[in-house]
Design an enzyme around this catalytic site. Sequence first.
Site, PDB file in Angstrom:
ATOM      1  N   SER A  60      57.305  48.464  59.173  1.00 40.52           N
ATOM      2  CA  SER A  60      57.747  47.467  60.151  1.00 40.52           C
ATOM      3  C   SER A  60      58.940  47.963  60.962  1.00 40.52           C
ATOM      4  CB  SER A  60      58.139  46.169  59.437  1.00 40.52           C
ATOM      5  OG  SER A  60      57.023  45.564  58.841  1.00 40.52           O
ATOM      6  N   HIS A  79      53.701  46.215  63.933  1.00 45.26           N
ATOM      7  CA  HIS A  79      52.705  47.216  63.552  1.00 45.26           C
ATOM      8  C   HIS A  79      51.687  47.332  64.687  1.00 45.26           C
ATOM      9  CE1 HIS A  79      53.713  47.608  59.148  1.00 45.26           C
ATOM     10  NE2 HIS A  79      54.337  46.489  59.455  1.00 45.26           N
ATOM     11  N   HIS A 132      48.391  45.623  54.614  1.00 51.80           N
ATOM     12  CA  HIS A 132      49.057  45.023  53.460  1.00 51.80           C
ATOM     13  C   HIS A 132      48.084  44.195  52.629  1.00 51.80           C
ATOM     14  CE1 HIS A 132      52.083  45.550  56.659  1.00 51.80           C
ATOM     15  NE2 HIS A 132      52.948  45.792  55.687  1.00 51.80           N
ATOM     16  N   TYR A 149      48.781  41.398  51.337  1.00 53.86           N
ATOM     17  CA  TYR A 149      48.928  39.982  51.691  1.00 53.86           C
ATOM     18  C   TYR A 149      48.133  39.580  52.929  1.00 53.86           C
ATOM     19  CZ  TYR A 149      52.482  41.464  55.159  1.00 53.86           C
ATOM     20  OH  TYR A 149      53.146  42.060  56.194  1.00 53.86           O
ATOM     21  N   GLU A 150      47.654  40.574  53.690  1.00 52.46           N
ATOM     22  CA  GLU A 150      46.826  40.259  54.847  1.00 52.46           C
ATOM     23  C   GLU A 150      45.408  39.875  54.442  1.00 52.46           C
ATOM     24  OE1 GLU A 150      47.652  42.906  58.493  1.00 52.46           O
ATOM     25  OE2 GLU A 150      48.420  44.089  56.828  1.00 52.46           O
ATOM     26  N   ALA A 194      60.278  49.036  55.639  1.00 52.25           N
ATOM     27  CA  ALA A 194      61.472  48.200  55.698  1.00 52.25           C
ATOM     28  C   ALA A 194      61.521  47.418  54.394  1.00 52.25           C
ATOM     29  CB  ALA A 194      61.403  47.258  56.891  1.00 52.25           C
ATOM     30  N   MET A 229      56.752  44.868  50.412  1.00 54.48           N
ATOM     31  CA  MET A 229      55.381  44.369  50.244  1.00 54.48           C
ATOM     32  C   MET A 229      54.338  45.438  50.547  1.00 54.48           C
ATOM     33  SD  MET A 229      56.009  40.782  52.282  1.00 54.48           S
ATOM     34  CE  MET A 229      57.532  39.833  52.026  1.00 54.48           C
ATOM     35  N   SER A 230      54.708  46.714  50.358  1.00 52.88           N
ATOM     36  CA  SER A 230      53.788  47.792  50.741  1.00 52.88           C
ATOM     37  C   SER A 230      54.051  49.042  49.917  1.00 52.88           C
ATOM     38  CB  SER A 230      53.964  48.111  52.237  1.00 52.88           C
ATOM     39  OG  SER A 230      55.253  48.679  52.465  1.00 52.88           O
ATOM     40  N   HIS A 254      61.451  37.758  59.304  1.00 48.42           N
ATOM     41  CA  HIS A 254      60.880  39.027  59.759  1.00 48.42           C
ATOM     42  C   HIS A 254      61.600  39.511  61.015  1.00 48.42           C
ATOM     43  CE1 HIS A 254      57.892  42.182  59.870  1.00 48.42           C
ATOM     44  NE2 HIS A 254      57.561  41.882  61.110  1.00 48.42           N
TER      45      HIS A 254
END
Length: 274
Positions: free
Chosen positions: A29, A60, A82, A84-85, A112, A210-211, A246
């Site tokens: 990010s 992104h 991700h 979560y997507e 990030a 988260m990645s 974010h």
Amino acid sequence: MQRNEIVEATDKIKENITETPSIGLILGSGLGVLADKIENAVTIPYKTIPHFPESTVSGHKGQLVVGKLEGKQVIAMQGRFHFYEGYTMKQVTFPVRVMKALGIDSLIVTNAAGGINENFQPGDLMLITDHINNLGDNPLLGPNDDELGVRFPDMSHAYDRDYIEHAEKCASELNLSIQKGVYVANTGPVYETPAEVKMLRTFGGDAVGMSTVPEVIVANHAGLRVLGVSCISNMAAGILDQPLTHHEVIETTEKVKENFLKFIGKIIATLPND
């Protein structure tokens, strides 16, 4: 079978490029700006590549950029996928398989992240020395394809020690102060609660995001050498009494982009070829 999908995606990308990349880059990010520095760049939108998911997150761009950076042939993901997507772990990590098939032997992963270590501050760059998979899933679950990697890959040095040492030397030569630490991957998309951050600190985490962890697992499975860099974009919940957004993440990465570009550029320029 995923191997057939890898071949189809790889063949499509090869139609657009003439040089074989040696280094893969995954840009998190707000960090996709590095891809803008690639010379003789060929840009390939994810939506044109068979079996590639599409990025749905702000910050992104959703494209591969292939060309020369600091004298090295690279392939950069300007935006990642991700868990979560709603993508499966195999979809999230599919581009790593494709980059390996295209010829890379090294992978630089950036993200990030929220700072857990109270000695950190927003804007710090952290070399990832290890990680904690707190996602509740793993991209290697299911039948193993021995042609892609061994059934039980060793993760003792998931982040290459020589690359970490090399990156530290680069930072020193640039008079750039950097951190080192353990990255924790949570599913998101919610930010952590203060209690969760306290727990993660107790576990030994220094930063949370988260990645990254799924891609690094697959990179190790594929025999790639990995370097990981986190941009500490904010302090995690409970450390500072302020809401997390974010927008703040993107704002911080914008502020540190010059240091980030110099640092990663120096690493790539002087990275040994062996």
